[in-house]
Each structure stands twice: as C-alpha cells, then as structure tokens.
Design a protein around this motif. Structure first.
Motif, PDB file in Angstrom:
ATOM      1  N   GLU A  49      47.456  44.254  40.495  1.00  0.00           N
ATOM      2  CA  GLU A  49      47.954  43.736  39.172  1.00  0.00           C
ATOM      3  C   GLU A  49      48.537  42.279  39.633  1.00  0.00           C
ATOM      4  O   GLU A  49      48.094  41.284  38.570  1.00  0.00           O
ATOM      5  CB  GLU A  49      48.624  44.606  38.464  1.00  0.00           C
ATOM      6  N   ASN A  53      47.055  38.699  38.167  1.00  0.00           N
ATOM      7  CA  ASN A  53      47.480  37.940  37.021  1.00  0.00           C
ATOM      8  C   ASN A  53      48.102  36.558  37.717  1.00  0.00           C
ATOM      9  O   ASN A  53      48.721  35.747  36.803  1.00  0.00           O
ATOM     10  CB  ASN A  53      49.016  38.747  36.772  1.00  0.00           C
ATOM     11  N   VAL A  82      42.443  45.889  33.255  1.00  0.00           N
ATOM     12  CA  VAL A  82      42.930  45.166  32.439  1.00  0.00           C
ATOM     13  C   VAL A  82      43.256  43.654  32.883  1.00  0.00           C
ATOM     14  O   VAL A  82      42.893  42.745  32.335  1.00  0.00           O
ATOM     15  CB  VAL A  82      44.051  45.658  31.599  1.00  0.00           C
ATOM     16  N   SER A  83      43.982  43.637  34.138  1.00  0.00           N
ATOM     17  CA  SER A  83      44.440  42.420  34.682  1.00  0.00           C
ATOM     18  C   SER A  83      43.210  41.585  35.364  1.00  0.00           C
ATOM     19  O   SER A  83      43.024  40.374  35.379  1.00  0.00           O
ATOM     20  CB  SER A  83      45.422  42.753  35.872  1.00  0.00           C
ATOM     21  N   LYS A  86      41.525  40.155  32.529  1.00  0.00           N
ATOM     22  CA  LYS A  86      42.123  38.872  31.912  1.00  0.00           C
ATOM     23  C   LYS A  86      41.821  37.824  32.878  1.00  0.00           C
ATOM     24  O   LYS A  86      41.850  36.481  32.557  1.00  0.00           O
ATOM     25  CB  LYS A  86      43.385  39.270  31.729  1.00  0.00           C
ATOM     26  N   ARG A  89      38.778  36.048  32.127  1.00  0.00           N
ATOM     27  CA  ARG A  89      38.866  35.528  30.842  1.00  0.00           C
ATOM     28  C   ARG A  89      39.479  33.913  31.244  1.00  0.00           C
ATOM     29  O   ARG A  89      38.701  33.169  30.607  1.00  0.00           O
ATOM     30  CB  ARG A  89      39.722  36.096  29.658  1.00  0.00           C
ATOM     31  N   ARG A  90      40.602  34.187  31.916  1.00  0.00           N
ATOM     32  CA  ARG A  90      41.083  32.625  32.513  1.00  0.00           C
ATOM     33  C   ARG A  90      40.292  31.869  33.182  1.00  0.00           C
ATOM     34  O   ARG A  90      40.143  30.565  33.107  1.00  0.00           O
ATOM     35  CB  ARG A  90      42.293  32.982  33.210  1.00  0.00           C
ATOM     36  N   THR A 126      42.088  45.752  24.963  1.00  0.00           N
ATOM     37  CA  THR A 126      41.860  44.303  25.925  1.00  0.00           C
ATOM     38  C   THR A 126      40.385  43.869  25.802  1.00  0.00           C
ATOM     39  O   THR A 126      40.098  42.658  25.656  1.00  0.00           O
ATOM     40  CB  THR A 126      41.995  44.672  27.566  1.00  0.00           C
ATOM     41  N   GLU A 129      40.279  42.274  22.348  1.00  0.00           N
ATOM     42  CA  GLU A 129      41.056  41.083  22.519  1.00  0.00           C
ATOM     43  C   GLU A 129      40.397  39.872  23.285  1.00  0.00           C
ATOM     44  O   GLU A 129      40.320  38.828  22.838  1.00  0.00           O
ATOM     45  CB  GLU A 129      42.356  41.327  23.127  1.00  0.00           C
ATOM     46  N   LEU A 130      39.580  40.248  24.337  1.00  0.00           N
ATOM     47  CA  LEU A 130      38.966  39.214  25.072  1.00  0.00           C
ATOM     48  C   LEU A 130      37.422  38.890  24.476  1.00  0.00           C
ATOM     49  O   LEU A 130      36.973  38.130  24.903  1.00  0.00           O
ATOM     50  CB  LEU A 130      38.790  39.485  26.517  1.00  0.00           C
TER      51      LEU A 130
END
Length: 154
Positions: A49, A53, A82-83, A86, A89-90, A126, A129-130
């Motif tokens: 994680e 992150n 989830v991480s 994300k 997405r970044r 998530t 959201e994404l």
C-alpha cells in the motif's frame, strides 16, 4: 557418463579458481528467501500500500509491483487494489488499471464467483470516484470475434 565427467571437470575448475560450489550458493539463496517469511500479512499489505501510494512512482515501478503481486500465490487485499488503482490514476494509465483488475479476477481461480464480487463490492467506491469501469462493464469478459464451434452448428 559425459555429464558426470563434465561435472567433475567443472568442479575442479571452480575449486582451482576459488569459487564456491553451487550447492553452497543454493543454500545461501534459500536462506535469503526464507527470511522474507517473517513478514506478517498486515506488514505485507502496508508495504505494498505504501509502495503504490508514493507520489513519485512511475509507470515501470507500478507495473513491476503489480506483476510481482499477481505472480504470488495470493489474491491482493482490497486496500492494496485501491492504492494500485489510485496510482494508475496518478499516472493517467487507464489501461493499466483495467489490466490489473483482469489479473486480480484471474487470481481468484476457481473461487471467482465468491471472491471477485466481494472485491468489487469493496473497491466500488474507488472505481466510481476514479471513473474506472470493470472489464465486465466494458464487455471484455466476452470474446469479441469468437466463432461457434463447428460441432455445435446444425
């Protein structure tokens, strides 16, 4: 017999050069691998994680970590997924996110009907959201150009 003779010659050359035998080297790698088993499940989850992150993670590192995860004999926990999403997405890599979801589904094995819906339920906020669609929502679970079997045609 040739293999035996070649092994003897190679062993003699190794000892003359001062190299260790392959047996002792194998034992050393076994010890290194064994030392990782002291990590608890919580430590493992938090390690991955934290890795996903990191703000400076690049595409290669994300792919490497995902490949390592999917190569292990486990299904990643929802918080790791989830991480990872994300991080995708970044990196602005939608395709990587979808491929990772496909890999996670594949890791569920013969328990896909039990595990995968639970994972989707846990990561659904998530995904929303994404703005990531699952492979099933995009129709990737059905082959696009599949032909009927000639044995099923009448």
């Amino acid at each position: 017999m040739l293999r035996f003779a070649a092994g003897r010659v190679l062993g003699g050359l190794r000892s003359a050069a001062g190299l260790k035998s392959s047996q002792s080297m194998v034992g050393a790698t076994m010890v290194v691998r064994h030392s990782h088993s002291n990590e608890t499940a919580e430590e493992f989850d938090s390690r991955y994680e934290a890795y996903f992150n990191r703000p400076e993670i690049d595409g290669w590192e994300a792919r490497k970590a995902m490949n390592d995860l999917l190569g292990m004999d486990l299904v990643p926990e929802p918080k790791i997924i989830v991480s990872a999403l994300k991080a995708c997405r970044r990196l602005n890599d939608y395709a990587l996110a979808v491929r990772f979801l496909e890999g996670v589904k594949d890791k569920c094995g013969d328990k896909t009907n039990e595990i995968y819906p639970y994972l989707l339920q846990e990561i659904r906020p998530t995904l929303t959201e994404l703005g990531i669609s699952t492979p099933e929502e995009m129709g990737y679970d059905q082959p696009e150009l599949a032909l009927k079997s000639v044995y099923d045609m009448h």
